[in-house]
Scaffold this motif. Structure first.
Motif, PDB file in Angstrom:
ATOM      1  N   ALA A  26      26.417   3.443 -44.923  1.00 40.77           N
ATOM      2  CA  ALA A  26      26.435   2.279 -44.042  1.00 40.77           C
ATOM      3  C   ALA A  26      25.030   1.692 -43.896  1.00 40.77           C
ATOM      4  N   GLY A  27      24.015   2.566 -43.826  1.00 39.54           N
ATOM      5  CA  GLY A  27      22.640   2.101 -43.735  1.00 39.54           C
ATOM      6  C   GLY A  27      22.205   1.327 -44.966  1.00 39.54           C
ATOM      7  N   ILE A  28      22.617   1.791 -46.139  1.00 38.25           N
ATOM      8  CA  ILE A  28      22.304   1.078 -47.382  1.00 38.25           C
ATOM      9  C   ILE A  28      22.910  -0.321 -47.335  1.00 38.25           C
ATOM     10  N   PHE A  29      24.131  -0.417 -46.830  1.00 39.84           N
ATOM     11  CA  PHE A  29      24.791  -1.726 -46.712  1.00 39.84           C
ATOM     12  C   PHE A  29      23.977  -2.650 -45.812  1.00 39.84           C
ATOM     13  N   VAL A  30      23.539  -2.151 -44.662  1.00 34.52           N
ATOM     14  CA  VAL A  30      22.778  -2.972 -43.719  1.00 34.52           C
ATOM     15  C   VAL A  30      21.485  -3.455 -44.365  1.00 34.52           C
ATOM     16  N   LEU A  35      18.026  -7.702 -46.668  1.00 33.07           N
ATOM     17  CA  LEU A  35      17.213  -8.173 -47.789  1.00 33.07           C
ATOM     18  C   LEU A  35      17.787  -9.445 -48.394  1.00 33.07           C
ATOM     19  N   SER A  36      19.106  -9.508 -48.492  1.00 37.23           N
ATOM     20  CA  SER A  36      19.752 -10.692 -49.052  1.00 37.23           C
ATOM     21  C   SER A  36      19.555 -11.903 -48.149  1.00 37.23           C
ATOM     22  N   VAL A  37      19.660 -11.692 -46.835  1.00 33.89           N
ATOM     23  CA  VAL A  37      19.457 -12.798 -45.892  1.00 33.89           C
ATOM     24  C   VAL A  37      18.031 -13.335 -45.995  1.00 33.89           C
ATOM     25  N   PRO A  66      27.128 -15.454 -48.735  1.00 33.93           N
ATOM     26  CA  PRO A  66      26.712 -14.826 -50.001  1.00 33.93           C
ATOM     27  C   PRO A  66      26.059 -13.463 -49.800  1.00 33.93           C
ATOM     28  N   ALA A  67      25.270 -13.313 -48.737  1.00 37.17           N
ATOM     29  CA  ALA A  67      24.620 -12.018 -48.478  1.00 37.17           C
ATOM     30  C   ALA A  67      25.667 -10.946 -48.214  1.00 37.17           C
ATOM     31  N   ALA A  68      26.687 -11.284 -47.434  1.00 42.55           N
ATOM     32  CA  ALA A  68      27.746 -10.319 -47.131  1.00 42.55           C
ATOM     33  C   ALA A  68      28.548  -9.974 -48.374  1.00 42.55           C
ATOM     34  N   TRP A  73      29.801  -6.058 -52.532  1.00 42.55           N
ATOM     35  CA  TRP A  73      30.046  -5.809 -53.958  1.00 42.55           C
ATOM     36  C   TRP A  73      29.174  -4.666 -54.468  1.00 42.55           C
ATOM     37  N   VAL A  74      27.903  -4.657 -54.082  1.00 42.24           N
ATOM     38  CA  VAL A  74      26.995  -3.611 -54.576  1.00 42.24           C
ATOM     39  C   VAL A  74      27.469  -2.226 -54.138  1.00 42.24           C
ATOM     40  N   VAL A  75      27.756  -2.066 -52.840  1.00 38.39           N
ATOM     41  CA  VAL A  75      28.124  -0.734 -52.373  1.00 38.39           C
ATOM     42  C   VAL A  75      29.487  -0.306 -52.927  1.00 38.39           C
ATOM     43  N   MET A  76      30.412  -1.237 -53.072  1.00 41.79           N
ATOM     44  CA  MET A  76      31.719  -0.867 -53.626  1.00 41.79           C
ATOM     45  C   MET A  76      31.600  -0.520 -55.096  1.00 41.79           C
TER      46      MET A  76
END
Length: 319
Positions: A26-30, A35-37, A66-68, A73-76
């Motif tokens: 979950a932390g990696i997702f955050v 970073l994307s934002v 797009p950030a979401a 996509w990356v984590v999945m």
């Protein structure tokens, strides 16, 4: 078979099945979202566009959505080795049906709130700019609200809720993400403690919407329908004036009507949301999609299934 015990440092990062612990994932997702934002904000600033603000405008959506999507996509793809569809984002006609069903539920909940306001004489509508002006404002607003609802669902009920449900079960996942959902609106205009409680309850409602269907499209529809019905009626949405030409006035006790924050700051919405949660949890109308179940969504794939949550696994199919 459980992975061998690697001692304290290993257990801090890896669970007994040998997978990275849900908190770290979950932390990696955050971090990916943040970073994307930042990156997209800089791109928009370089292009001369308005940087992100909490107002429902396209500059904000151009960053958050797009950030979401990228973070999910990356984590999945990299951490879970699952397609995005396993988040509850199947394609084709089923996506449209799930989105439409959720929208109908969200509209019905807010229609009930407005009906109560009308019956007590606490809401009035003043003349606006006519049908043409209404349509000119409603069409773009519909697109913004749909994109905003999808972005918030991806951020909260997408990977975060689902990975927490895998590790800690539905109750913890829905509760924690509901609190986060409420706090995401803590800076909205005219917010007060009751409004914050109501927004947290709305987060519970949306969490249950996902859990009962495993469909992020359905949860997005509930979210969108709620905001859309309130916005098009001229009422403030989470304290924000959406600029519809319909001018709406609220009178009566602010504790019931929400006052300057809008209906989401009043007890009418508190009761409507609580009733919606109970109905959504117990109704036989909602079923989990067999299509999504076939993709091994996170709560199913790693053992946090439906035990103790009143779900009939022998008849799971969203209507």
């Amino acid at each position: 078979m459980d992975a061998p015990d690697g001692g304290f440092p290993t257990r801090l990062f890896v669970n007994r099945s040998g997978r990275l612990r849900t908190g770290w994932r979950a932390g990696i997702f955050v971090v990916l979202v943040l970073l994307s934002v930042v990156a997209l904000s800089e791109i928009l600033r370089w292009l001369g566009l308005v940087p992100y603000s909490p107002d429902p405008n396209w500059s904000g959506i151009l960053i958050v959505l797009p950030a979401a999507l990228f973070a999910n996509w990356v984590v999945m793809d990299r951490l879970e080795r699952l397609p995005m569809a396993a988040l509850g984002l199947t394609g084709g006609w089923s996506a449209g049906r799930q989105l439409a069903s959720g929208t109908a539920v969200g509209v019905a909940l807010i229609a009930a709130v407005i009906l109560v306001l009308v019956l007590f004489g606490w809401v009035t509508w003043l003349p606006g700019g006519g049908a043409v002006a209404f349509a000119a404002a409603a069409l773009p607003l519909t697109g913004v609200l749909l994109a905003a609802a999808w972005a918030e669902e991806l951020l909260v009920r997408g990977y975060p809720l689902q990975v927490l449900a895998e590790g800690s079960g539905a109750g913890v996942a829905i509760g924690l993400t509901a609190i986060v959902f409420g706090l995401l609106h803590a800076a909205n205009p005219n917010i007060d403690p009751l409004a914050l409680v109501n927004l947290t309850l709305a987060g519970v409602l949306l969490g249950v919407a996902y859990w009962r269907t495993y469909s992020l499209w359905f949860a997005t529809g509930v979210h969108f329908g709620w905001n859309w019905a309130m916005g098009l009626s001229g009422l403030s949405v989470s304290g924000l004036d959406l600029g519809m030409p319909v001018r709406t006035g609220l009178s009566g006790p602010a504790v019931w009507t929400g006052g300057a924050f809008g209906p989401e700051g009043g007890l009418i919405v508190t009761f409507a949301t609580a009733i919606g949660i109970v109905w959504m949890w117990r109704t036989t109308w909602l079923r989990r999609s067999l299509e999504i179940l076939s993709l091994s969504p996170l709560p199913e794939r790693y053992g946090r299934t439906t035990r103790g949550w009143g779900i009939d696994r022998n008849s799971e199919e969203i209507q």
